[in-house]
Write an enzyme that holds these catalytic residues in place. Sequence first.
Site, PDB file in Angstrom:
ATOM      1  N   LYS A   1       1.552   3.508 -11.279  1.00  0.00           N
ATOM      2  CA  LYS A   1       0.343   2.742 -10.968  1.00  0.00           C
ATOM      3  C   LYS A   1      -0.054   1.835 -12.142  1.00  0.00           C
ATOM      4  O   LYS A   1      -0.613   0.754 -11.952  1.00  0.00           O
ATOM      5  CB  LYS A   1      -0.800   3.686 -10.571  1.00  0.00           C
ATOM      6  CG  LYS A   1      -0.557   4.378  -9.229  1.00  0.00           C
ATOM      7  CD  LYS A   1      -0.343   3.380  -8.100  1.00  0.00           C
ATOM      8  CE  LYS A   1      -0.176   4.019  -6.743  1.00  0.00           C
ATOM      9  NZ  LYS A   1       0.031   3.056  -5.655  1.00  0.00           N
TER      10      LYS A   1
ATOM     11  N   TYR B   1       3.521   9.246 -11.272  1.00  0.00           N
ATOM     12  CA  TYR B   1       2.554   8.467 -10.485  1.00  0.00           C
ATOM     13  C   TYR B   1       1.717   7.586 -11.411  1.00  0.00           C
ATOM     14  O   TYR B   1       1.496   6.402 -11.137  1.00  0.00           O
ATOM     15  CB  TYR B   1       1.681   9.448  -9.706  1.00  0.00           C
ATOM     16  CG  TYR B   1       0.689   8.807  -8.767  1.00  0.00           C
ATOM     17  CD1 TYR B   1       1.107   8.224  -7.573  1.00  0.00           C
ATOM     18  CD2 TYR B   1      -0.689   8.809  -9.055  1.00  0.00           C
ATOM     19  CE1 TYR B   1       0.192   7.653  -6.696  1.00  0.00           C
ATOM     20  CE2 TYR B   1      -1.598   8.243  -8.192  1.00  0.00           C
ATOM     21  CZ  TYR B   1      -1.166   7.667  -7.009  1.00  0.00           C
ATOM     22  OH  TYR B   1      -2.071   7.100  -6.146  1.00  0.00           O
TER      23      TYR B   1
ATOM     24  N   ASN C   1       0.806  -1.222   0.000  1.00  0.00           N
ATOM     25  CA  ASN C   1       0.000   0.000   0.000  1.00  0.00           C
ATOM     26  C   ASN C   1       0.844   1.280   0.000  1.00  0.00           C
ATOM     27  O   ASN C   1       0.410   2.301  -0.543  1.00  0.00           O
ATOM     28  CB  ASN C   1      -0.921  -0.028   1.234  1.00  0.00           C
ATOM     29  CG  ASN C   1      -1.470   1.336   1.577  1.00  0.00           C
ATOM     30  OD1 ASN C   1      -2.452   1.792   0.995  1.00  0.00           O
ATOM     31  ND2 ASN C   1      -0.825   2.040   2.506  1.00  0.00           N
TER      32      ASN C   1
HETATM   33  P1  NDP Z   1      -0.733   8.603   2.692  1.00  0.00           P
HETATM   34  O1  NDP Z   1       0.199   9.632   2.153  1.00  0.00           O
HETATM   35  O2  NDP Z   1      -1.824   9.012   3.609  1.00  0.00           O
HETATM   36  O3  NDP Z   1       0.127   7.464   3.426  1.00  0.00           O
HETATM   37  C1  NDP Z   1       1.221   6.899   2.790  1.00  0.00           C
HETATM   38  C2  NDP Z   1       1.743   5.802   3.686  1.00  0.00           C
HETATM   39  O4  NDP Z   1       2.875   5.200   3.053  1.00  0.00           O
HETATM   40  C3  NDP Z   1       2.197   6.298   5.030  1.00  0.00           C
HETATM   41  O5  NDP Z   1       1.901   5.319   5.992  1.00  0.00           O
HETATM   42  C4  NDP Z   1       3.711   6.429   4.859  1.00  0.00           C
HETATM   43  O6  NDP Z   1       4.334   6.274   6.122  1.00  0.00           O
HETATM   44  C5  NDP Z   1       3.990   5.250   3.932  1.00  0.00           C
HETATM   45  N1  NDP Z   1       5.196   5.387   3.124  1.00  0.00           N
HETATM   46  C6  NDP Z   1       5.456   6.260   2.118  1.00  0.00           C
HETATM   47  N2  NDP Z   1       6.688   6.062   1.616  1.00  0.00           N
HETATM   48  C7  NDP Z   1       7.222   5.025   2.321  1.00  0.00           C
HETATM   49  C8  NDP Z   1       8.470   4.351   2.283  1.00  0.00           C
HETATM   50  N3  NDP Z   1       9.435   4.693   1.429  1.00  0.00           N
HETATM   51  N4  NDP Z   1       8.672   3.321   3.143  1.00  0.00           N
HETATM   52  C9  NDP Z   1       7.716   2.955   4.018  1.00  0.00           C
HETATM   53  N5  NDP Z   1       6.528   3.560   4.108  1.00  0.00           N
HETATM   54  C10 NDP Z   1       6.276   4.592   3.270  1.00  0.00           C
HETATM   55  O7  NDP Z   1      -1.271   7.811   1.412  1.00  0.00           O
HETATM   56  P2  NDP Z   1      -2.740   7.271   1.064  1.00  0.00           P
HETATM   57  O8  NDP Z   1      -3.334   6.527   2.190  1.00  0.00           O
HETATM   58  O9  NDP Z   1      -3.506   8.375   0.452  1.00  0.00           O
HETATM   59  O10 NDP Z   1      -2.372   6.235  -0.112  1.00  0.00           O
HETATM   60  C11 NDP Z   1      -2.073   4.883   0.150  1.00  0.00           C
HETATM   61  C12 NDP Z   1      -1.993   4.151  -1.184  1.00  0.00           C
HETATM   62  O11 NDP Z   1      -3.221   4.287  -1.860  1.00  0.00           O
HETATM   63  C13 NDP Z   1      -0.925   4.695  -2.113  1.00  0.00           C
HETATM   64  O12 NDP Z   1      -0.337   3.640  -2.835  1.00  0.00           O
HETATM   65  C14 NDP Z   1      -1.703   5.615  -3.034  1.00  0.00           C
HETATM   66  O13 NDP Z   1      -1.074   5.755  -4.271  1.00  0.00           O
HETATM   67  C15 NDP Z   1      -3.007   4.846  -3.142  1.00  0.00           C
HETATM   68  N6  NDP Z   1      -4.165   5.676  -3.481  1.00  0.00           N
HETATM   69  C16 NDP Z   1      -4.683   6.626  -2.611  1.00  0.00           C
HETATM   70  C17 NDP Z   1      -5.831   7.342  -2.947  1.00  0.00           C
HETATM   71  C18 NDP Z   1      -6.455   8.341  -2.005  1.00  0.00           C
HETATM   72  O14 NDP Z   1      -7.512   8.891  -2.330  1.00  0.00           O
HETATM   73  N7  NDP Z   1      -5.888   8.602  -0.840  1.00  0.00           N
HETATM   74  C19 NDP Z   1      -6.489   7.146  -4.230  1.00  0.00           C
HETATM   75  C20 NDP Z   1      -5.858   6.169  -5.059  1.00  0.00           C
HETATM   76  C21 NDP Z   1      -4.756   5.454  -4.689  1.00  0.00           C
HETATM   77  P3  NDP Z   1       5.656   7.137   6.555  1.00  0.00           P
HETATM   78  O15 NDP Z   1       5.367   8.538   6.222  1.00  0.00           O
HETATM   79  O16 NDP Z   1       5.817   6.849   8.010  1.00  0.00           O
HETATM   80  O17 NDP Z   1       6.753   6.546   5.750  1.00  0.00           O
END
Ligand code: NDP
Length: 246
Positions: free
Chosen positions: A153, A149, A84
């Site tokens: 995806k 992005y 995720n």
């Molecule tokens: P957020 O930005 O809210 O959260 C991202 C999460 O990923 C955080 O927990 C962050 O934790 C973690 N993360 C990011 N980079 C790393 C890394 N290098 N290593 C480990 N952890 C990492 O994202 P969303 O919840 O919005 O999105 C989650 C997924 O869903 C993504 O893949 C996004 O592309 C996809 N998505 C989201 C949508 C939306 O409406 N929100 C719509 C469509 C797809 P930390 O900062 O602690 O590293």
Amino acid sequence: MTQKTAIVTGGNAGLGYAIAKKFCENNIKTYIIGRSVEKTEQAAKEMGVNAYPLILDVTDLERLPEVVSQIASESSSIDILVNNAGINQKKEFLDVSNEEFQNIINTNVLSVFAISREVAKVMKAQGAGTIVNISSMAAQYGLPKVIAYSASKTAIEGMTRAMAVDLAQFNIRVNCVAPGFIKTNMSSKALDSEPERKQRVLSRTPMGKLGLPEDIADAVYYLSSDQAKFTTGIVMPVDGGNCIGF
Ligand code: NDP
């Protein structure tokens, strides 16, 4: 019954938080991966005894084999992996640098491949497992200003099918959820500050509203459960009809 074990990357916030919470509520031992110590430990605390915080940058490819074998040795199995964690960058196409493009690919594609490969080795040895990847509407149609992005995806969707084909022989299922526009702190801020964009999103969403993180968690939970035991290689949009709306 033995307790199942799941890994949710990016489980400390947004959609990953809802997914990890759903697993914990259903008595699945869940490793919550994130980079931020504070956010990851806090999320695990909120989710209770089934949640295990794990601080890891998924782009640290060298560390992945060691982390996965550590999880495998302290749990009886690794049953579920949810890829995720993801990052985005909104920028005009002409201004995106090679480094910025590469950075998104490293997190959203390369690390998904590398962690899946390590977990699949464990799943192969135990004779079963399921992986769920997270895509986006950016792979369903052309969204402006998200070139890297969108590329990442779209790669995830292709990789889901390729992984499903390669891993079916080991009884490992691989599926993908493509969330539509979901109400998170981040998206609410972005859409509320751009009413025109919000209107555009809603007008092409037949159900006329944004989704909730729990809607994504429900779909991921289904695909990773035995209820979906004959389903592999699919991309399931969870989007209120956004990708088929006019
Ligand atoms: P957020 O930005 O809210 O959260 C991202 C999460 O990923 C955080 O927990 C962050 O934790 C973690 N993360 C990011 N980079 C790393 C890394 N290098 N290593 C480990 N952890 C990492 O994202 P969303 O919840 O919005 O999105 C989650 C997924 O869903 C993504 O893949 C996004 O592309 C996809 N998505 C989201 C949508 C939306 O409406 N929100 C719509 C469509 C797809 P930390 O900062 O602690 O590293």
